[in-house]
Design a protein around this motif. Structure first.
Motif, PDB file in Angstrom:
ATOM      1  N   LEU A 118      43.926  31.762 121.488  1.00 19.79           N
ATOM      2  CA  LEU A 118      44.625  32.044 122.739  1.00 19.79           C
ATOM      3  C   LEU A 118      45.407  33.353 122.634  1.00 19.79           C
ATOM      4  O   LEU A 118      45.363  34.177 123.556  1.00 19.79           O
ATOM      5  CB  LEU A 118      45.568  30.891 123.101  1.00 19.79           C
ATOM      6  CG  LEU A 118      46.400  31.088 124.360  1.00 19.79           C
ATOM      7  CD1 LEU A 118      45.516  31.248 125.598  1.00 19.79           C
ATOM      8  CD2 LEU A 118      47.388  29.947 124.534  1.00 19.79           C
ATOM      9  N   VAL A 119      46.103  33.573 121.533  1.00 20.99           N
ATOM     10  CA  VAL A 119      46.854  34.828 121.340  1.00 20.99           C
ATOM     11  C   VAL A 119      45.895  36.012 121.397  1.00 20.99           C
ATOM     12  O   VAL A 119      46.179  37.023 122.047  1.00 20.99           O
ATOM     13  CB  VAL A 119      47.660  34.796 120.018  1.00 20.99           C
ATOM     14  CG1 VAL A 119      48.211  36.178 119.681  1.00 20.99           C
ATOM     15  CG2 VAL A 119      48.793  33.770 120.110  1.00 20.99           C
ATOM     16  N   ARG A 120      44.761  35.875 120.770  1.00 13.48           N
ATOM     17  CA  ARG A 120      43.742  36.949 120.820  1.00 13.48           C
ATOM     18  C   ARG A 120      43.290  37.193 122.254  1.00 13.48           C
ATOM     19  O   ARG A 120      43.187  38.335 122.708  1.00 13.48           O
ATOM     20  CB  ARG A 120      42.543  36.572 119.945  1.00 13.48           C
ATOM     21  CG  ARG A 120      41.488  37.691 119.870  1.00 13.48           C
ATOM     22  CD  ARG A 120      40.161  37.221 119.301  1.00 13.48           C
ATOM     23  NE  ARG A 120      39.581  36.248 120.242  1.00 13.48           N
ATOM     24  CZ  ARG A 120      39.117  35.045 119.910  1.00 13.48           C
ATOM     25  NH1 ARG A 120      39.136  34.649 118.659  1.00 13.48           N
ATOM     26  NH2 ARG A 120      38.615  34.247 120.819  1.00 13.48           N
ATOM     27  N   ASP A 121      43.048  36.113 123.012  1.00 14.14           N
ATOM     28  CA  ASP A 121      42.614  36.242 124.403  1.00 14.14           C
ATOM     29  C   ASP A 121      43.695  36.903 125.259  1.00 14.14           C
ATOM     30  O   ASP A 121      43.401  37.717 126.137  1.00 14.14           O
ATOM     31  CB  ASP A 121      42.248  34.877 124.985  1.00 14.14           C
ATOM     32  CG  ASP A 121      40.997  34.278 124.348  1.00 14.14           C
ATOM     33  OD1 ASP A 121      40.250  35.010 123.656  1.00 14.14           O
ATOM     34  OD2 ASP A 121      40.783  33.061 124.536  1.00 14.14           O
ATOM     35  N   ILE A 122      44.951  36.548 125.023  1.00  7.28           N
ATOM     36  CA  ILE A 122      46.069  37.141 125.771  1.00  7.28           C
ATOM     37  C   ILE A 122      46.150  38.634 125.495  1.00  7.28           C
ATOM     38  O   ILE A 122      46.262  39.455 126.411  1.00  7.28           O
ATOM     39  CB  ILE A 122      47.400  36.438 125.398  1.00  7.28           C
ATOM     40  CG1 ILE A 122      47.416  35.016 125.973  1.00  7.28           C
ATOM     41  CG2 ILE A 122      48.609  37.252 125.861  1.00  7.28           C
ATOM     42  CD1 ILE A 122      48.533  34.141 125.429  1.00  7.28           C
ATOM     43  N   ARG A 123      46.078  39.001 124.216  1.00  6.19           N
ATOM     44  CA  ARG A 123      46.146  40.425 123.848  1.00  6.19           C
ATOM     45  C   ARG A 123      45.028  41.221 124.502  1.00  6.19           C
ATOM     46  O   ARG A 123      45.258  42.311 125.028  1.00  6.19           O
ATOM     47  CB  ARG A 123      46.073  40.582 122.335  1.00  6.19           C
ATOM     48  CG  ARG A 123      47.316  40.142 121.617  1.00  6.19           C
ATOM     49  CD  ARG A 123      47.132  40.227 120.112  1.00  6.19           C
ATOM     50  NE  ARG A 123      48.328  39.795 119.410  1.00  6.19           N
ATOM     51  CZ  ARG A 123      48.337  39.411 118.158  1.00  6.19           C
ATOM     52  NH1 ARG A 123      47.222  39.419 117.432  1.00  6.19           N
ATOM     53  NH2 ARG A 123      49.465  39.028 117.591  1.00  6.19           N
ATOM     54  N   GLY A 124      43.835  40.662 124.475  1.00  6.91           N
ATOM     55  CA  GLY A 124      42.687  41.370 125.033  1.00  6.91           C
ATOM     56  C   GLY A 124      42.721  41.454 126.553  1.00  6.91           C
ATOM     57  O   GLY A 124      42.412  42.502 127.136  1.00  6.91           O
ATOM     58  N   ALA A 125      43.093  40.385 127.204  1.00 12.52           N
ATOM     59  CA  ALA A 125      43.066  40.349 128.672  1.00 12.52           C
ATOM     60  C   ALA A 125      44.136  41.229 129.300  1.00 12.52           C
ATOM     61  O   ALA A 125      43.908  41.846 130.337  1.00 12.52           O
ATOM     62  CB  ALA A 125      43.220  38.911 129.164  1.00 12.52           C
ATOM     63  N   ALA A 126      45.319  41.297 128.677  1.00 11.55           N
ATOM     64  CA  ALA A 126      46.436  41.999 129.306  1.00 11.55           C
ATOM     65  C   ALA A 126      46.852  43.281 128.588  1.00 11.55           C
ATOM     66  O   ALA A 126      47.795  43.937 129.020  1.00 11.55           O
ATOM     67  CB  ALA A 126      47.636  41.065 129.414  1.00 11.55           C
ATOM     68  N   ASN A 127      46.185  43.634 127.480  1.00 11.20           N
ATOM     69  CA  ASN A 127      46.522  44.835 126.711  1.00 11.20           C
ATOM     70  C   ASN A 127      48.009  44.825 126.333  1.00 11.20           C
ATOM     71  O   ASN A 127      48.765  45.732 126.660  1.00 11.20           O
ATOM     72  CB  ASN A 127      46.159  46.102 127.494  1.00 11.20           C
ATOM     73  CG  ASN A 127      46.180  47.337 126.614  1.00 11.20           C
ATOM     74  OD1 ASN A 127      45.892  47.269 125.413  1.00 11.20           O
ATOM     75  ND2 ASN A 127      46.525  48.462 127.195  1.00 11.20           N
TER      76      ASN A 127
END
Length: 160
Positions: A118-127
């Motif tokens: 989830l942290v990886r997805d958050i970083r990628g989706a919102a920069n």
């Protein structure tokens, strides 16, 4: 909210959203029809935004909760992180905050591995950069928002 009876009704239903009209009537000292009328008025005015079930996170497969602070990598980027992250259903709440970070997310997931993903997805989706704090134990949450103020007498006179 200037009406002490409305505040008592709100306090009661914030403790138990499934309270019956009869139970509310008894708690605030009004007739069932008067309580029903007040509830409708509070709903119409938007004071009561809705009713929902509170689920046990462990029993529904999301026992691990965490707070995740997010900060844009580029301060010049658009401030649209909430919209960019809305599709991630593990995010239960997104708060705009004061301080070094821009937003505080509250998340629930099944495992440490799921949190990492989830942290990886958050970083990628919102920069964004993130700072994660894992919750070890929750002593209380979902507390009533509205309570009767201590200087008000219980069951004070009110008309409908």
């Amino acid at each position: 909210m200037d009406d002490s009876v409305d505040r008592m009704i709100l306090s009661e239903i914030s403790r138990d959203g499934r309270a019956t009209l009869s139970q509310l009537s008894e708690a605030v000292g009004l007739s069932v029809s008067a309580v029903q009328s007040r509830l409708r008025r509070l709903e119409t005015r938007g004071v009561i935004a809705g009713y929902r079930a509170i689920l046990d996170p462990e029993l529904v497969g999301a026992p691990l909760s965490a707070f995740i602070e997010i900060t844009p990598l580029d301060p010049a980027q658009p401030d649209n992180a909430p919209e960019l992250l809305e599709h991630l259903t593990a995010i239960e709440a997104c708060h705009s905050i004061a301080g070094d970070a821009s937003y505080m997310l509250f998340v629930r997931v099944a495992s440490p591995r799921a949190l990492e993903e989830l942290v990886r997805d958050i970083r990628g989706a919102a920069n964004v950069s993130t700072r994660t704090t894992v919750v070890l134990q929750t002593y209380y949450e979902h507390r009533p928002i509205v309570t009767v103020t201590p200087d008000e007498p219980e069951g004070s006179e009110a008309s409908d």
